[in-house]
Scaffold this motif. Structure first.
Motif, PDB file in Angstrom:
ATOM      1  N   VAL A   1      45.281  49.655  54.914  1.00 38.76           N
ATOM      2  CA  VAL A   1      45.164  48.297  54.404  1.00 38.76           C
ATOM      3  C   VAL A   1      46.384  47.491  54.824  1.00 38.76           C
ATOM      4  N   LYS A   2      46.128  46.378  55.479  1.00 39.42           N
ATOM      5  CA  LYS A   2      47.204  45.471  55.880  1.00 39.42           C
ATOM      6  C   LYS A   2      47.520  44.512  54.746  1.00 39.42           C
ATOM      7  N   LYS A   3      46.468  43.892  54.183  1.00 36.00           N
ATOM      8  CA  LYS A   3      46.684  42.900  53.140  1.00 36.00           C
ATOM      9  C   LYS A   3      45.386  42.688  52.378  1.00 36.00           C
ATOM     10  N   ILE A   4      45.533  42.408  51.091  1.00 31.93           N
ATOM     11  CA  ILE A   4      44.416  42.000  50.237  1.00 31.93           C
ATOM     12  C   ILE A   4      44.737  40.604  49.724  1.00 31.93           C
ATOM     13  N   SER A   5      43.773  39.711  49.836  1.00 32.07           N
ATOM     14  CA  SER A   5      43.887  38.377  49.255  1.00 32.07           C
ATOM     15  C   SER A   5      42.800  38.227  48.206  1.00 32.07           C
ATOM     16  N   VAL A   6      43.171  37.731  47.045  1.00 31.80           N
ATOM     17  CA  VAL A   6      42.217  37.504  45.966  1.00 31.80           C
ATOM     18  C   VAL A   6      42.279  36.033  45.580  1.00 31.80           C
ATOM     19  N   TYR A   7      41.147  35.371  45.724  1.00 31.15           N
ATOM     20  CA  TYR A   7      41.021  33.963  45.351  1.00 31.15           C
ATOM     21  C   TYR A   7      40.309  33.892  44.010  1.00 31.15           C
ATOM     22  N   GLU A   8      40.914  33.236  43.034  1.00 31.79           N
ATOM     23  CA  GLU A   8      40.214  33.033  41.772  1.00 31.79           C
ATOM     24  C   GLU A   8      39.487  31.700  41.778  1.00 31.79           C
ATOM     25  N   THR A   9      39.877  30.813  42.643  1.00 33.98           N
ATOM     26  CA  THR A   9      39.160  29.579  42.966  1.00 33.98           C
ATOM     27  C   THR A   9      39.363  29.387  44.466  1.00 33.98           C
ATOM     28  N   PRO A  10      38.624  28.476  45.102  1.00 33.08           N
ATOM     29  CA  PRO A  10      38.796  28.305  46.556  1.00 33.08           C
ATOM     30  C   PRO A  10      40.218  27.952  46.986  1.00 33.08           C
TER      31      PRO A  10
ATOM     32  N   HIS B   1      37.330  32.358  30.222  1.00 31.83           N
ATOM     33  CA  HIS B   1      36.829  31.439  31.240  1.00 31.83           C
ATOM     34  C   HIS B   1      36.398  32.246  32.456  1.00 31.83           C
ATOM     35  N   GLY B   2      35.628  31.636  33.312  1.00 31.53           N
ATOM     36  CA  GLY B   2      35.090  32.353  34.461  1.00 31.53           C
ATOM     37  C   GLY B   2      35.580  31.816  35.784  1.00 31.53           C
ATOM     38  N   HIS B   3      35.403  32.652  36.799  1.00 27.16           N
ATOM     39  CA  HIS B   3      35.772  32.301  38.170  1.00 27.16           C
ATOM     40  C   HIS B   3      34.725  32.834  39.127  1.00 27.16           C
ATOM     41  N   ARG B   4      34.689  32.221  40.281  1.00 27.76           N
ATOM     42  CA  ARG B   4      34.009  32.777  41.451  1.00 27.76           C
ATOM     43  C   ARG B   4      35.126  33.392  42.286  1.00 27.76           C
ATOM     44  N   TRP B   5      35.348  34.699  42.067  1.00 26.07           N
ATOM     45  CA  TRP B   5      36.430  35.413  42.749  1.00 26.07           C
ATOM     46  C   TRP B   5      35.997  35.745  44.181  1.00 26.07           C
ATOM     47  N   THR B   6      36.931  35.704  45.108  1.00 22.05           N
ATOM     48  CA  THR B   6      36.690  36.163  46.477  1.00 22.05           C
ATOM     49  C   THR B   6      37.807  37.124  46.850  1.00 22.05           C
ATOM     50  N   ILE B   7      37.403  38.252  47.395  1.00 20.86           N
ATOM     51  CA  ILE B   7      38.359  39.263  47.868  1.00 20.86           C
ATOM     52  C   ILE B   7      38.284  39.299  49.390  1.00 20.86           C
ATOM     53  N   LYS B   8      39.427  39.159  50.030  1.00 22.95           N
ATOM     54  CA  LYS B   8      39.505  39.294  51.479  1.00 22.95           C
ATOM     55  C   LYS B   8      40.281  40.573  51.788  1.00 22.95           C
ATOM     56  N   LEU B   9      39.625  41.486  52.475  1.00 24.10           N
ATOM     57  CA  LEU B   9      40.189  42.785  52.837  1.00 24.10           C
ATOM     58  C   LEU B   9      40.592  42.758  54.306  1.00 24.10           C
TER      59      LEU B   9
ATOM     60  N   SER C   1      32.457  38.266  47.373  1.00 22.77           N
ATOM     61  CA  SER C   1      32.705  37.450  46.181  1.00 22.77           C
ATOM     62  C   SER C   1      31.936  37.996  44.992  1.00 22.77           C
ATOM     63  N   PHE C   2      32.440  37.650  43.812  1.00 27.70           N
ATOM     64  CA  PHE C   2      31.752  38.005  42.578  1.00 27.70           C
ATOM     65  C   PHE C   2      32.121  36.984  41.510  1.00 27.70           C
ATOM     66  N   ASP C   3      31.307  36.914  40.481  1.00 28.84           N
ATOM     67  CA  ASP C   3      31.546  36.028  39.348  1.00 28.84           C
ATOM     68  C   ASP C   3      31.887  36.877  38.135  1.00 28.84           C
ATOM     69  N   SER C   4      32.946  36.510  37.445  1.00 30.43           N
ATOM     70  CA  SER C   4      33.279  37.209  36.208  1.00 30.43           C
ATOM     71  C   SER C   4      34.149  36.308  35.340  1.00 30.43           C
ATOM     72  N   ALA C   5      34.285  36.735  34.093  1.00 26.31           N
ATOM     73  CA  ALA C   5      35.126  36.014  33.141  1.00 26.31           C
ATOM     74  C   ALA C   5      36.318  36.885  32.773  1.00 26.31           C
TER      75      ALA C   5
END
Length: 140
Positions: A122-131, A27-35, A9-13
């Motif tokens: 890589v099978k799939k990447i998921s990116v969450y901008e919020t939970p 605006h900002g998010h707590r992004w989460t990347i699932k690899l 995870s990382f925080d950015s705007a």
């Protein structure tokens, strides 16, 4: 098929230039990347016997990418006036300019390509901008 999954995870705007809604503002998010990586076979010998790869290696690569993006303003190149952009940079703000609109969908493709170019299956990447909001990319 064997699959390994890790996340960081990382925080950015960011903002969405030309968008007709609240997200046009910074605006900002707590992004989460699932690899998710895969292989049909496991290593047959050596210290990686019985594994696809070492979890530590893929976790480090994903963390390095997340650390690069962390605590920055990520903008699409050409969407901010030069005067504004230069003022922010002169004041010490960390700006990352990218060549795509910074949506979760585009980030998922960006991360997919990043790891595919590193030679991972890589099978799939998921990116969450919020939970609760997730975009994915795969070539399946």
């Amino acid at each position: 098929m064997y699959t390994l999954i890790t996340e960081a995870s990382f925080d950015s705007a960011h903002f969405l230039s030309g968008y007709n809604g609240k997200c046009r503002n910074i605006h900002g998010h707590r992004w989460t990347i699932k690899l998710e990586i895969f292989d049909n076979f496991l290593q047959e010998s050596g210290h990686l016997r019985g594994m696809i790869l070492d979890f530590g290696d893929i976790k480090k690569d994903l963390k390095d990418l997340a650390d690069y993006l962390d605590h920055s303003l990520i903008i699409e190149r050409g969407t901010m006036r030069d005067l504004t952009l230069n003022a922010l940079k002169e004041d010490g703000f960390r700006i990352i300019e990218i060549d795509f609109r910074p949506t979760a969908e585009n980030f998922s493709k960006y991360v997919y390509d990043y790891f595919k170019n590193k030679g991972l299956k890589v099978k799939k990447i998921s990116v969450y901008e919020t939970p609760n909001n997730c975009a994915t990319y795969s070539e399946e």
